[in-house]
Design a protein around this motif. Structure first.
Motif, PDB file in Angstrom:
ATOM      1  N   ALA A  85      68.965  84.937  10.113  1.00  0.00           N
ATOM      2  CA  ALA A  85      69.536  84.973  11.488  1.00  0.00           C
ATOM      3  C   ALA A  85      70.296  83.886  11.795  1.00  0.00           C
ATOM      4  O   ALA A  85      69.859  82.776  11.372  1.00  0.00           O
ATOM      5  N   SER A  86      71.530  83.849  12.234  1.00  0.00           N
ATOM      6  CA  SER A  86      72.426  83.026  12.233  1.00  0.00           C
ATOM      7  C   SER A  86      72.171  82.365  13.879  1.00  0.00           C
ATOM      8  O   SER A  86      72.439  83.017  14.848  1.00  0.00           O
ATOM      9  N   GLU A  88      73.079  80.855  17.394  1.00  0.00           N
ATOM     10  CA  GLU A  88      74.356  80.902  18.130  1.00  0.00           C
ATOM     11  C   GLU A  88      74.329  79.593  19.344  1.00  0.00           C
ATOM     12  O   GLU A  88      75.294  79.018  19.184  1.00  0.00           O
ATOM     13  N   ARG A  99      69.973  82.564  21.285  1.00  0.00           N
ATOM     14  CA  ARG A  99      70.803  83.419  21.059  1.00  0.00           C
ATOM     15  C   ARG A  99      70.915  83.504  19.597  1.00  0.00           C
ATOM     16  O   ARG A  99      71.568  82.284  19.199  1.00  0.00           O
ATOM     17  N   ARG A 101      72.545  85.731  15.886  1.00  0.00           N
ATOM     18  CA  ARG A 101      73.335  86.983  15.292  1.00  0.00           C
ATOM     19  C   ARG A 101      72.399  87.469  14.187  1.00  0.00           C
ATOM     20  O   ARG A 101      72.165  86.580  13.214  1.00  0.00           O
ATOM     21  N   TYR A 102      72.013  88.554  14.415  1.00  0.00           N
ATOM     22  CA  TYR A 102      71.198  89.160  13.372  1.00  0.00           C
ATOM     23  C   TYR A 102      71.597  90.661  13.273  1.00  0.00           C
ATOM     24  O   TYR A 102      71.884  91.352  14.306  1.00  0.00           O
ATOM     25  N   GLY A 104      74.476  91.730  12.490  1.00  0.00           N
ATOM     26  CA  GLY A 104      76.005  91.850  13.339  1.00  0.00           C
ATOM     27  C   GLY A 104      75.775  92.110  14.577  1.00  0.00           C
ATOM     28  O   GLY A 104      76.777  92.335  15.425  1.00  0.00           O
ATOM     29  N   ALA A 105      74.746  91.785  15.370  1.00  0.00           N
ATOM     30  CA  ALA A 105      74.706  91.832  16.958  1.00  0.00           C
ATOM     31  C   ALA A 105      73.934  90.558  17.136  1.00  0.00           C
ATOM     32  O   ALA A 105      73.231  89.907  16.476  1.00  0.00           O
ATOM     33  N   SER A 106      74.297  90.199  18.515  1.00  0.00           N
ATOM     34  CA  SER A 106      73.502  88.946  19.090  1.00  0.00           C
ATOM     35  C   SER A 106      72.333  89.483  19.836  1.00  0.00           C
ATOM     36  O   SER A 106      72.130  90.300  20.422  1.00  0.00           O
ATOM     37  N   TRP A 107      71.249  88.678  19.442  1.00  0.00           N
ATOM     38  CA  TRP A 107      69.915  88.882  20.067  1.00  0.00           C
ATOM     39  C   TRP A 107      69.363  87.647  20.666  1.00  0.00           C
ATOM     40  O   TRP A 107      69.687  86.727  20.338  1.00  0.00           O
TER      41      TRP A 107
END
Length: 151
Positions: A85-86, A88, A99, A101-102, A104-107
């Motif tokens: 996961a990236s 943010e 926060r 990005r996993y 394609g969505a922000s988690w």
């Protein structure tokens, strides 16, 4: 309608619904309903049938609960475990809430296994936007992530 048939139909419906859920709790309740159907077939009155269903259902569900609790270590790891996961941004650095990005969505994510070094240009423990973190598990809508992949 005969109570034995009613109990059997209830048991059959519970077993069919169990096939959709896979938790085994509804299977135990279905078996309890079949036990009550047997009690009705043997001629016992409704209160006895209800007691048979309650005792069998309670014992069966407790047995499933114990089995699952004792075998938790042998269960499959979460499907997301180890996935990247990236990072943010930090939402609450003190609580390690971030926060990411996993898929394609922000988690929202809770970062585990880091020591607080203060919020500096290099970020907490060197975690800055774009840093790759690894998913440990998902707790509802919040991911549990770490700097290193799970071992």
């Amino acid at each position: 309608m005969d109570l034995a048939i009613v109990w059997a139909v209830i048991g059959l419906v519970l077993v069919i619904v169990e096939l959709l859920t896979g938790t085994f709790y509804l299977l135990m309740l279905g078996l309890a309903a079949f036990g009550a159907a047997v009690a009705a077939w043997l001629g016992f009155e409704f209160p006895v049938q209800a007691i048979v269903a309650a005792v069998l259902g309670g014992a069966g569900c407790y047995g499933v609960h114990l089995y699952r609790a004792n075998n938790r270590a042998r269960q499959m790891p979460p499907i997301d475990a180890g996935m990247p996961a990236s990072f943010e941004s930090w939402l609450d650095p003190a609580a390690r809430l971030a926060r990411v990005r996993y898929r394609g969505a922000s988690w929202e994510a809770r970062v585990e296994g880091i020591e607080r070094q203060g919020v500096e240009p290099q970020g907490i423990a060197g975690i800055v936007p774009g840093t790759t973190l690894y998913v440990l598990a998902a707790d509802g809508n919040t991911l549990r992530v770490a700097k290193n992949p799970p071992g």
